[in-house]
Scaffold this active site. Structure first.
Site, PDB file in Angstrom:
ATOM      1  CB  THR A  17      34.118 -44.798   4.325  1.00  0.00           C
ATOM      2  OG1 THR A  17      34.905 -43.838   5.037  1.00  0.00           O
ATOM      3  CG2 THR A  17      32.837 -44.129   3.845  1.00  0.00           C
ATOM      4  CE  LYS A  43      36.287 -41.724   1.378  1.00  0.00           C
ATOM      5  NZ  LYS A  43      36.719 -43.079   1.630  1.00  0.00           N
ATOM      6  CB  ILE A  97      34.132 -50.299  18.478  1.00  0.00           C
ATOM      7  CG1 ILE A  97      32.598 -50.204  18.391  1.00  0.00           C
ATOM      8  CG2 ILE A  97      34.614 -51.732  18.295  1.00  0.00           C
ATOM      9  CD1 ILE A  97      31.847 -50.947  19.457  1.00  0.00           C
ATOM     10  CB  THR A  98      38.625 -47.060  18.780  1.00  0.00           C
ATOM     11  OG1 THR A  98      37.781 -46.540  17.773  1.00  0.00           O
ATOM     12  CG2 THR A  98      40.086 -46.948  18.360  1.00  0.00           C
ATOM     13  CD  GLU A  99      42.346 -54.108  21.157  1.00  0.00           C
ATOM     14  OE1 GLU A  99      41.651 -54.617  20.255  1.00  0.00           O
ATOM     15  OE2 GLU A  99      43.194 -54.729  21.801  1.00  0.00           O
ATOM     16  CE1 TYR A 160      31.099 -60.437  21.562  1.00  0.00           C
ATOM     17  CE2 TYR A 160      32.615 -61.618  20.135  1.00  0.00           C
ATOM     18  CZ  TYR A 160      32.079 -60.436  20.579  1.00  0.00           C
ATOM     19  OH  TYR A 160      32.516 -59.264  20.046  1.00  0.00           O
ATOM     20  CD  GLU A 210      38.823 -58.946  31.378  1.00  0.00           C
ATOM     21  OE1 GLU A 210      39.774 -58.162  31.552  1.00  0.00           O
ATOM     22  OE2 GLU A 210      38.294 -59.139  30.281  1.00  0.00           O
ATOM     23  CG  HIS A 248      56.631 -49.375  45.250  1.00  0.00           C
ATOM     24  ND1 HIS A 248      56.823 -50.603  45.830  1.00  0.00           N
ATOM     25  CD2 HIS A 248      57.856 -48.894  44.961  1.00  0.00           C
ATOM     26  CE1 HIS A 248      58.124 -50.838  45.903  1.00  0.00           C
ATOM     27  NE2 HIS A 248      58.769 -49.827  45.377  1.00  0.00           N
TER      28      HIS A 248
END
Lengths: 290, 381
Positions: A17, A43, A97-99, A160, A210, A248
């Protein structure tokens, strides 16, 4: 065929929600994902979009819907608890998904989820999509198309970009997996490569890495030692400046600076085709699959 | 988030770690007064978020209060790794019998906080690690139990053989672990941990980095942030919820997502240009973020062309287009602008841009080439 999610995936959304949760729940439904329910404490008893039942707890949701996967959109302070709740309820596949999840929280979540026997993808990841079958997370469905290439990436929008270039070149995907960029995440490159190697529909794999850490280097060695399928890769951050390091400990612990050059060299040495630009992935794939 | 040595020392002290006295000065006169109060030889140490302070001349001994004043005056004029020194820590000098290293960091590989200890501490610890790895002991900590006494003893025995030092060192290690985990650290380090000629174990230096993701739930730690010690444009970016790192090139880059941002910079370089920055506007973009991003980029006089590279997923490209239009209306651009956008609400975005006399490209390579050509004074590719 695909890895981790397919037509049989029965998904619930934790935080259904919320602002992000509800938006993406709708998108996943539209894509054709079997969204069987959601969880928002307080909910329980309501319905999402008049269809998916909402529950107060994950354990209730599992009991009533037979869910075998969950995707988490709850805010960072509650994300660790949400992942543990899902694992405790016996959900075998958990996508977060949470960042912004604190890394010390993840040092507790990771062993907990492992002990329960669940697989965690993320946090701070875009989720995954098996084109034409199931989308779990936030990867835009329309840039993907079914096909024979598996993709695994640490990035979001760069994923993407590469998928988009592949789809434009008519190279479809079995599954696109975003493992997320946090220091501690549930599923790494090697686990995805292993799954793609065992997936009959996957003919070749793209790996997008990366700067930072040594995961890509280890994955490259795995490709040489354990894989028969061709793998091509791209590393972002060739021009990134070395950070203003304070202590270090970082360099000592990994014995490596984790530069793009280092990773690209590891790719080359282990037979992983190296793309200089994202678009070069397409040509490398075409050659590898010939 | 980086905090200063004196702040890390205050935290460590709270957990019982033996730390020498020390006070912070922002002027040479204050440094002099502090030295006079201590009445002994002092060390004056630059408080700046950069490593290699000693080698940069930011750590100096002063035998008299007058010395402390002149040394502090020198150090307060320094710029270390582009960061100006605004504060110094004045602390009584200690006699040193031995120097060890202890640190704790979250390790990607073991997915745990890992202790490291070495009897060969001091400024060249990285070299020690590279050349004589057997002089470093690593020990992952189970987060469920924390660092147990026997584990701390194992580490301490690696540093010392005299029980008079092993026991207090083991205690320091447990205190350090607690300080680290209770304050949301991603790094905590004592280098050097020294022994004095009388046999005491003392932490002469302290470093701590806080996980940015912990700051929301730790307002007291968040309050330690010293904005005067950070690059002003990076401070402004953080306030607008942007990730920004300034570089030396002339193509300003505004991108959504860190991976794509890095790939964009790489592509700028590939086509013969130089990125002026790393800037990630993040996921759920709103027009204000774009306005703030443009403001930061245009304040850099080196920037000769600006490149937007937006792949809409969560980010709605129409939000970005609105942001660009608003920003330009407020502050007309003096340098050319190249916009590449594709993804969520692309049609709306293109329409917004068109109505305002702007255009967008859909191909990343083409957009980068054009931006590089514009920045280097050549014709658009």
């Amino acid at each position: 065929m695909s890895i981790f999610v397919d037509k049989g995936t029965r998904l619930i959304v934790q935080g259904i929600t919320g602002r992000d949760g509800s938006f993406h729940a709708k998108q996943m439904m539209e894509y054709g994902t079997q969204l069987v329910g959601g969880v928002t404490p307080g909910k329980g008893g309501q319905k999402f979009e008049g269809k998916a039942p909402i529950f107060n707890t994950v354990v209730e949701a599992v009991k009533n819907t037979g869910a075998n996967a969950t995707v988490i959109y709850v805010p960072p302070p509650f994300a660790a608890d949400a992942m543990m709740e899902a694992a405790d309820a016996g959900i075998p596949f958990i996508v977060c998904i949470t960042e912004g999840v604190p890394v010390l929280d993840m040092t507790r979540v990771y062993p907990f989820v492992k002990e329960k026997g669940s697989r965690l993808l993320g946090p701070n990841c875009p989720g995954l999509i098996s084109p034409g079958q199931s989308k779990v997370g936030i990867i835009p469905g329309r840039i993907c198309t079914p096909g024979p290439v598996g993709l695994v990436s640490r990035s979001g929008t760069l994923t993407y970009e590469v998928v988009y270039q592949m789809t434009r070149a008519k190279i479809g995907q079995t599954t696109c997996v975003g493992i997320g960029g946090d220091p501690i995440n549930g599923t790494n490159f090697i686990e995805c490569l292993h799954a793609f190697e065992n997936d009959r529909a996957t003919e070749a794999v793209v790996m997008i890495g990366e700067i930072g850490g040594t995961d890509e280097q280890e994955a490259a060695r795995f490709v040489r030692e354990k894989m028969k399928k061709p793998v091509v890769g791209f590393i972002a951050g060739q021009t990134a400046p070395p950070g203003r390091r304070m202590g270090h400990a970082g360099a000592i612990i990994s014995g490596s600076a984790g530069t793009a050059a280092e990773k690209m060299q590891a790719f080359e040495e282990n037979g992983v085709g190296v793309a200089k630009r994202p678009i070069d992935v397409v040509d490398l794939l075409k050659r590898a699959m010939r | 988030m980086n905090i200063h040595e004196y702040q890390a020392k205050e935290i460590f002290r709270k957990y019982g770690i033996p730390i020498p006295l020390g006070e912070v000065a922002t002027t040479p006169e204050e440094a002099e007064a502090i030295a006079r109060k201590f009445g002994t030889t002092v060390v004056v140490k630059a408080q700046v978020h950069a490593g290699g302070r000693g080698k940069a001349g930011g750590v100096k001994l002063a035998r008299t209060p007058e010395d402390a004043k002149s040394v502090a005056a020198q150090i307060l004029k320094l710029t270390i790794k582009d960061l100006p020194v605004k504060k110094v820590l004045v602390t009584p000098a200690a006699d040193i019998a031995s120097e060890a290293y202890v640190g704790i960091i979250v390790d990607r590989a073991s997915k745990r906080a890992v202790f490291m200890a070495s009897p060969a501490g001091g400024i060249d610890i990285e070299e020690v690690a590279a050349k004589t790895p057997d002089k470093i002991l690593r020990h992952p900590v189970d987060p469920r139990y924390g660092l147990q006494a026997f584990e701390a003893m194992q580490l301490a025995f690696f540093l010392y053989s005299d029980m008079k030092q092993v026991r207090p060192a083991a205690k320091v290690l447990q205190q350090l672990y607690t300080a680290f985990s209770e304050n949301g650290g991603s790094l905590a380090e004592i280098n050097p941990l020294v022994t004095t000629p009388t046999g005491d174990v003392v932490a002469l230096d302290a470093k701590m980095v806080i996980d940015d993701n912990e700051l929301d739930r730790r307002p007291d730690i968040a309050a330690l942030r010293d904005e005067s010690a950070e690059d002003p444009s990076e401070v402004e970016a953080r306030k607008a919820n942007l990730t920004f790192i300034k570089l030396d090139g002339n193509v300003g880059c505004i991108v959504n997502g860190a991976g794509l941002a890095m790939a964009t910079m790489d592509l700028v370089k590939y086509y013969g240009g130089d990125p002026a920055n790393f800037l990630d506007i993040g996921g759920s973009s709103n027009p204000e973020k774009v306005v703030a991003a443009l403001k930061i980029i245009t304040s850099d006089p080196n920037v000769k062309a600006i490149l937007f590279n937006i792949f809409g997923g969560i980010t709605r490209t129409d939000d970005v287009a609105n942001g660009i239009v608003t920003a330009i209306k407020q502050n007309p651009l003096k340098v050319p602008l190249v916009i590449r956008l594709t993804g969520t609400n692309e049609e709306i975005a293109v329409k917004i841009l068109k109505e305002n006399g702007l255009s967008a490209m859909t191909d990343m390579d083409e957009a980068v080439k054009k931006a590089v050509a514009l920045a280097t004074g050549g014709k658009a590719a």
